[in-house]
Design an enzyme around this catalytic site. Sequence first.
Site, mmCIF file in Angstrom:
data_model
loop_
_atom_site.group_PDB
_atom_site.id
_atom_site.type_symbol
_atom_site.label_atom_id
_atom_site.label_comp_id
_atom_site.label_asym_id
_atom_site.label_seq_id
_atom_site.Cartn_x
_atom_site.Cartn_y
_atom_site.Cartn_z
ATOM 1 N N LYS A 79 16.576 66.924 -25.948
ATOM 2 C CA LYS A 79 17.440 66.931 -24.781
ATOM 3 C C LYS A 79 18.462 65.791 -24.819
ATOM 4 C CE LYS A 79 13.436 68.339 -22.039
ATOM 5 N NZ LYS A 79 12.443 67.846 -21.075
ATOM 6 N N ARG A 82 17.817 59.900 -17.736
ATOM 7 C CA ARG A 82 18.824 60.554 -18.573
ATOM 8 C C ARG A 82 20.177 60.640 -17.871
ATOM 9 N NH1 ARG A 82 16.065 63.005 -22.974
ATOM 10 N NH2 ARG A 82 14.041 63.854 -22.487
ATOM 11 N N ASP A 92 16.619 56.900 -35.171
ATOM 12 C CA ASP A 92 15.631 55.827 -35.156
ATOM 13 C C ASP A 92 15.065 55.722 -36.589
ATOM 14 O OD1 ASP A 92 13.562 54.121 -34.435
ATOM 15 O OD2 ASP A 92 13.180 55.125 -32.548
ATOM 16 N N ASP A 115 15.972 58.959 -22.352
ATOM 17 C CA ASP A 115 14.960 58.874 -21.294
ATOM 18 C C ASP A 115 13.860 57.861 -21.581
ATOM 19 O OD1 ASP A 115 13.761 60.391 -23.460
ATOM 20 O OD2 ASP A 115 12.161 60.874 -22.054
#
Length: 179
Positions: free
Chosen positions: A42, A164, A102, A158
């Site tokens: 998302k 968000r 990441d 988030d």
Amino acid sequence: MHPDCERILLTEQQLKTRIKEVAELVNKDFADKTPIIVSILKGSVIFCADLIRSLTMPVELEFMVVSSYGSGTVSSGKLKIKKDVERNIDGKDIIIVEDIIDSGFTLANLKALLLERGAKSVKIVTLLNKVARREYDIVPDYNCFDIEDEFVIGYGLDYNEIYRSLPYIGILKRSVYES
Ligand code: PRP
């Protein structure tokens, strides 16, 4: 500023300015193409919505939901696809839009998968790049911001599905996730 934020890392204005700059780079490289934008849900939804409105070439828009649970583990195996693109990508130019890289697990696997399916090219646009956390050999083709290894929220990102909708990127207070 939201009370759970330690500080604002990137303001609305900084985001807006940099995303425009990066969109211009994409516009140059894809001027004569019709790429498929693959937004990874998302987290990337806000970034993607802003980015594609600064693109000048025709684009198609697709979404994927993938799981990066395997990240960092030895037996990570393959990426888990929870929602896939809805059209054949054979011979197509793909631009993956991510909010953050990441370890690189998600994109390393996703890029390989899309190429396996016959994509003509697969480029990566990311809003944030946490270089210090990288474990997989993945370099974004377009990167808005390199950031330190901090817990970032907002603008799509988030913590426990909250934050968000913040219009900026903030650093989450330690007390929120350590309590
Ligand atoms: C985040 C981010 C990338 C992935 C990056 O998604 O959007 O997809 O993690 O991590 P990696 O480089 O270590 O693979 P997340 O799983 O938090 O889902 P979300 O976008 O729905 O919040």
